[in-house]
Design an enzyme around this catalytic site. Structure first.
Site, PDB file in Angstrom:
ATOM      1  N   ARG A  79       4.094  -0.140   7.957  1.00  0.00           N
ATOM      2  CA  ARG A  79       4.396  -0.370   9.368  1.00  0.00           C
ATOM      3  C   ARG A  79       5.892  -0.597   9.567  1.00  0.00           C
ATOM      4  O   ARG A  79       6.583  -1.081   8.674  1.00  0.00           O
ATOM      5  CB  ARG A  79       3.625  -1.578   9.896  1.00  0.00           C
ATOM      6  CG  ARG A  79       2.123  -1.364   9.992  1.00  0.00           C
ATOM      7  CD  ARG A  79       1.455  -2.603  10.580  1.00  0.00           C
ATOM      8  NE  ARG A  79       0.026  -2.370  10.798  1.00  0.00           N
ATOM      9  CZ  ARG A  79      -0.913  -2.587   9.882  1.00  0.00           C
ATOM     10  NH1 ARG A  79      -0.569  -3.032   8.684  1.00  0.00           N
ATOM     11  NH2 ARG A  79      -2.185  -2.350  10.156  1.00  0.00           N
ATOM     12  N   LYS A 129       0.886  -7.352   8.557  1.00  0.00           N
ATOM     13  CA  LYS A 129       0.054  -7.854   9.644  1.00  0.00           C
ATOM     14  C   LYS A 129      -1.000  -8.828   9.114  1.00  0.00           C
ATOM     15  O   LYS A 129      -1.564  -8.620   8.050  1.00  0.00           O
ATOM     16  CB  LYS A 129      -0.623  -6.654  10.319  1.00  0.00           C
ATOM     17  CG  LYS A 129      -1.205  -6.928  11.683  1.00  0.00           C
ATOM     18  CD  LYS A 129      -1.707  -5.622  12.275  1.00  0.00           C
ATOM     19  CE  LYS A 129      -2.283  -5.828  13.655  1.00  0.00           C
ATOM     20  NZ  LYS A 129      -2.792  -4.558  14.222  1.00  0.00           N
ATOM     21  N   HIS A 141       5.379   4.746  13.946  1.00  0.00           N
ATOM     22  CA  HIS A 141       3.917   4.667  13.903  1.00  0.00           C
ATOM     23  C   HIS A 141       3.299   6.040  13.634  1.00  0.00           C
ATOM     24  O   HIS A 141       2.280   6.146  12.940  1.00  0.00           O
ATOM     25  CB  HIS A 141       3.379   4.111  15.215  1.00  0.00           C
ATOM     26  CG  HIS A 141       1.913   3.799  15.174  1.00  0.00           C
ATOM     27  ND1 HIS A 141       1.393   2.756  14.434  1.00  0.00           N
ATOM     28  CD2 HIS A 141       0.854   4.404  15.759  1.00  0.00           C
ATOM     29  CE1 HIS A 141       0.080   2.732  14.567  1.00  0.00           C
ATOM     30  NE2 HIS A 141      -0.271   3.712  15.374  1.00  0.00           N
ATOM     31  N   ARG A 196       3.343   6.762  10.056  1.00  0.00           N
ATOM     32  CA  ARG A 196       2.210   6.075   9.414  1.00  0.00           C
ATOM     33  C   ARG A 196       0.943   6.905   9.569  1.00  0.00           C
ATOM     34  O   ARG A 196       0.149   7.035   8.634  1.00  0.00           O
ATOM     35  CB  ARG A 196       2.047   4.685  10.038  1.00  0.00           C
ATOM     36  CG  ARG A 196       0.939   3.840   9.429  1.00  0.00           C
ATOM     37  CD  ARG A 196       1.087   2.393   9.874  1.00  0.00           C
ATOM     38  NE  ARG A 196      -0.121   1.616   9.657  1.00  0.00           N
ATOM     39  CZ  ARG A 196      -0.497   1.099   8.499  1.00  0.00           C
ATOM     40  NH1 ARG A 196       0.238   1.291   7.424  1.00  0.00           N
ATOM     41  NH2 ARG A 196      -1.598   0.377   8.392  1.00  0.00           N
ATOM     42  N   HIS A 227      -6.185  -1.326   5.716  1.00  0.00           N
ATOM     43  CA  HIS A 227      -7.114  -1.599   6.813  1.00  0.00           C
ATOM     44  C   HIS A 227      -8.296  -2.428   6.327  1.00  0.00           C
ATOM     45  O   HIS A 227      -8.757  -2.260   5.194  1.00  0.00           O
ATOM     46  CB  HIS A 227      -7.641  -0.287   7.405  1.00  0.00           C
ATOM     47  CG  HIS A 227      -6.612   0.484   8.167  1.00  0.00           C
ATOM     48  ND1 HIS A 227      -6.667   1.852   8.328  1.00  0.00           N
ATOM     49  CD2 HIS A 227      -5.483   0.081   8.815  1.00  0.00           C
ATOM     50  CE1 HIS A 227      -5.620   2.253   9.033  1.00  0.00           C
ATOM     51  NE2 HIS A 227      -4.902   1.195   9.346  1.00  0.00           N
ATOM     52  N   TYR A 279      -6.748   6.733  12.691  1.00  0.00           N
ATOM     53  CA  TYR A 279      -5.455   7.245  12.233  1.00  0.00           C
ATOM     54  C   TYR A 279      -5.546   8.678  11.736  1.00  0.00           C
ATOM     55  O   TYR A 279      -4.627   9.471  11.894  1.00  0.00           O
ATOM     56  CB  TYR A 279      -4.913   6.374  11.091  1.00  0.00           C
ATOM     57  CG  TYR A 279      -4.168   5.159  11.551  1.00  0.00           C
ATOM     58  CD1 TYR A 279      -2.784   5.139  11.604  1.00  0.00           C
ATOM     59  CD2 TYR A 279      -4.845   4.003  11.944  1.00  0.00           C
ATOM     60  CE1 TYR A 279      -2.087   4.020  12.021  1.00  0.00           C
ATOM     61  CE2 TYR A 279      -4.174   2.873  12.364  1.00  0.00           C
ATOM     62  CZ  TYR A 279      -2.792   2.892  12.404  1.00  0.00           C
ATOM     63  OH  TYR A 279      -2.107   1.787  12.829  1.00  0.00           O
TER      64      TYR A 279
END
Length: 337
Positions: free
Chosen positions: A186, A210, A280, A283, A306, A315
């Site tokens: 990220r 995150k 993003h 990614r 994830h 994604y």
């Protein structure tokens, strides 16, 4: 100062600015969110809630929070179908409206649970559906190879022009793109990297991402060479400026490189591609290309960090060849001669 702490303090300051002069109930809402949410998420939720409250006040003067109805919320979400971009009215995305709904849902659940309202109004407001057939922007391997050739070529050209006075900024740019493409990390994690996060001996980099998850990324020889290279220039640029010398990526103002600056850099190098690329979307490119190469959605899930396979599937962009592959397999099964 550690990169993550530096970023967190900056976001918390933005939250304070948003709350300045606002209702006390919003402060309580943010305090409640802080128990389970990251500052970046709190900031985004708060923005959407404030936009909603301001729109309600503009349309219904002096209407207080206790007087808001589910109809008010539905009307607001319906108005969000169209947004202004560069002075022109355009359709908003399903995902954007769903994000706003989630922010309002969190807010009104807080109001109900803390007895500000006698019912949760969001129970009467359906969540906007996100269509599965959205074509999400990403770069395929061929496009990424051409992009890297362009960026490396810019670096070589700068070195040739400046010779002994070359300052290394283009080398920094190459390293940024290599990390985005090869790790899929990220943008927040990228900008928070400190030089001591790099384990030069074991050729890995450790980041806190995150939800405070720690990830360790192995680094290719190519990336390691550019880290060594950029770090030489970086030390020369910083000299004795100890307050920023922890940051791996710095700006020309000798400050930690911001997320906005990274996306501007991406726009600079990808504008000719015809694709509106962002960090993003790199990614997403990582996830999609890895899936196309392996066909293993669970591998992609682990590499992306994830917690749910459903997130990974959002994604991954289909290559529209699944039925062709299925036909080839089933055709072999049904061959009769």
């Amino acid at each position: 100062m550690k990169g993550r702490l530096e970023h967190t303090l900056a976001v918390e300051n933005k939250i304070k600015n948003l709350l300045s002069g606002r209702e006390e109930i919003l402060r309580n809402f943010c305090l409640n969110l802080s128990l389970t949410k990251e500052p970046t998420t709190i900031y985004e939720y708060l923005k959407h809630v404030i936009n909603f409250l301001d729109a309600i006040k503009e349309k219904n003067e002096n209407q207080c929070i206790e007087e808001i109805t589910s109809v008010n919320i539905e009307e607001y979400l319906n108005d969000l179908k169209y947004i202004s971009k560069n002075g022109e009215l355009t359709n908003s995305s399903d995902s954007y409206r769903a994000t706003v709904w989630s922010s309002l849902n969190c807010f009104f659940t807080f109001l109900f649970n803390n007895h500000y309202l006698h019912e949760n109004l969001m129970e009467h407001v359906g969540r906007p559906k996100i269509k599965d057939d959205v074509q999400r922007t990403y770069m395929n391997p061929k496009e990424l190879i051409e992009l890297m050739k362009t960026i490396v070529s810019a670096e070589k050209s700068a070195i040739e022009k400046n010779a002994k006075d070359y300052t290394g900024w283009e080398s920094r740019d190459v390293l940024i793109f290599l990390l985005l493409i090869q790790t899929g990390m990220r943008i927040t994690a990228l900008t928070e990297i400190n030089i001591d996060d790099v384990d030069f001996e074991n050729k890995v980099i450790k980041i806190v991402d995150k939800r405070r998850k720690t990830h360790v990324y192995p680094l290719s020889e190519q990336v390691m060479q550019y880290i060594y290279k950029w770090n030489i220039y970086r030390k020369c640029i910083l000299q004795d400026e100890s307050e920023v010398n922890e940051a791996l990526f710095i700006s020309r103002k000798r400050k930690r490189l911001s997320q906005g600056a990274v996306n501007k850099l991406i726009k600079k190098y990808t504008s000719s591609s015809g694709k509106n690329m962002t960090a993003h979307k790199f990614r997403r490119s990582y996830a999609t290309n890895l899936y196309h190469a392996t066909g293993d959605i669970y591998l992609v899930k682990e590499c992306m960090g994830h917690s749910s396979i459903n997130t990974t599937q959002i994604y991954v962009q289909s290559d529209n060849k699944s039925r062709d592959k299925a036909l080839q397999i089933m055709e072999r099964i049904t061959v009769t001669d």
